[in-house]
Scaffold this motif. Structure first.
Motif, PDB file in Angstrom:
ATOM      1  N   CYS A 138       0.096   3.222   3.646  1.00  0.00           N
ATOM      2  CA  CYS A 138       0.459   2.743   4.983  1.00  0.00           C
ATOM      3  C   CYS A 138       1.498   1.619   4.950  1.00  0.00           C
ATOM      4  N   GLN A 173       1.270  -1.437   4.245  1.00  0.00           N
ATOM      5  CA  GLN A 173       0.764  -2.802   4.437  1.00  0.00           C
ATOM      6  C   GLN A 173       1.080  -3.602   3.171  1.00  0.00           C
ATOM      7  N   CYS A 194      -6.765  -1.691   0.382  1.00  0.00           N
ATOM      8  CA  CYS A 194      -5.858  -2.040   1.467  1.00  0.00           C
ATOM      9  C   CYS A 194      -6.677  -2.452   2.692  1.00  0.00           C
ATOM     10  N   CYS A 254       0.849  -1.198   0.000  1.00  0.00           N
ATOM     11  CA  CYS A 254       0.000   0.000   0.000  1.00  0.00           C
ATOM     12  C   CYS A 254       0.886   1.250   0.000  1.00  0.00           C
ATOM     13  N   SER A 298      -5.781  -2.507   5.641  1.00  0.00           N
ATOM     14  CA  SER A 298      -5.375  -1.724   6.801  1.00  0.00           C
ATOM     15  C   SER A 298      -5.953  -0.317   6.768  1.00  0.00           C
ATOM     16  N   CYS A 299      -5.878   0.353   5.609  1.00  0.00           N
ATOM     17  CA  CYS A 299      -6.294   1.766   5.565  1.00  0.00           C
ATOM     18  C   CYS A 299      -7.351   2.059   4.501  1.00  0.00           C
TER      19      CYS A 299
HETATM   20 ZN    ZN Z   1      -2.899   0.930   3.440  1.00  0.00          ZN
END
Ligand code: ZN
Length: 98
Positions: free
Chosen positions: A9, A11, A20, A6, A22-23
């Protein structure tokens, strides 16, 4: 083979996700994941009507880039072994050591 990081972030995932996890962003850069460490190995016995059949070694590999991937080993290796990873044209990942 490559995994996908990503841009927001960092990831790292494989296979590539739509967003993503995560974000939630949707921009990725490809990161080389040519090697990883074997975590555990499962032996599969195929019974395709052949005498003896084929044996496949399926391993969980923690890539040096971050994500875990499921790979087919070219031969039986112990956990902790470092393998090189190759993405086949059918999308399967093969792990091999020299
Ligand atoms: Zn991310």
């Amino acid at each position: 083979m490559n995994v996908f990081a990503c841009v927001a972030c960092a990831q790292v995932d494989f296979p590539r996700r739509l967003l993503c996890p995560s974000c939630g962003r949707d921009e990725f850069v490809e990161v080389d994941a040519a090697q990883g460490s074997v975590e555990d190995v499962t032996t599969l016995h195929h019974r395709a009507g052949k005498a003896g059949g084929d044996i496949a070694y399926i391993a969980t590999v923690l890539t040096h880039a971050g994500p875990r991937v499921i790979v087919r080993l070219e031969r039986l290796l112990a956990p902790g072994a470092v393998v090189s990873l190759r993405l086949e044209s059918d999308g399967a990942i093969v792990g091999f050591s020299d």
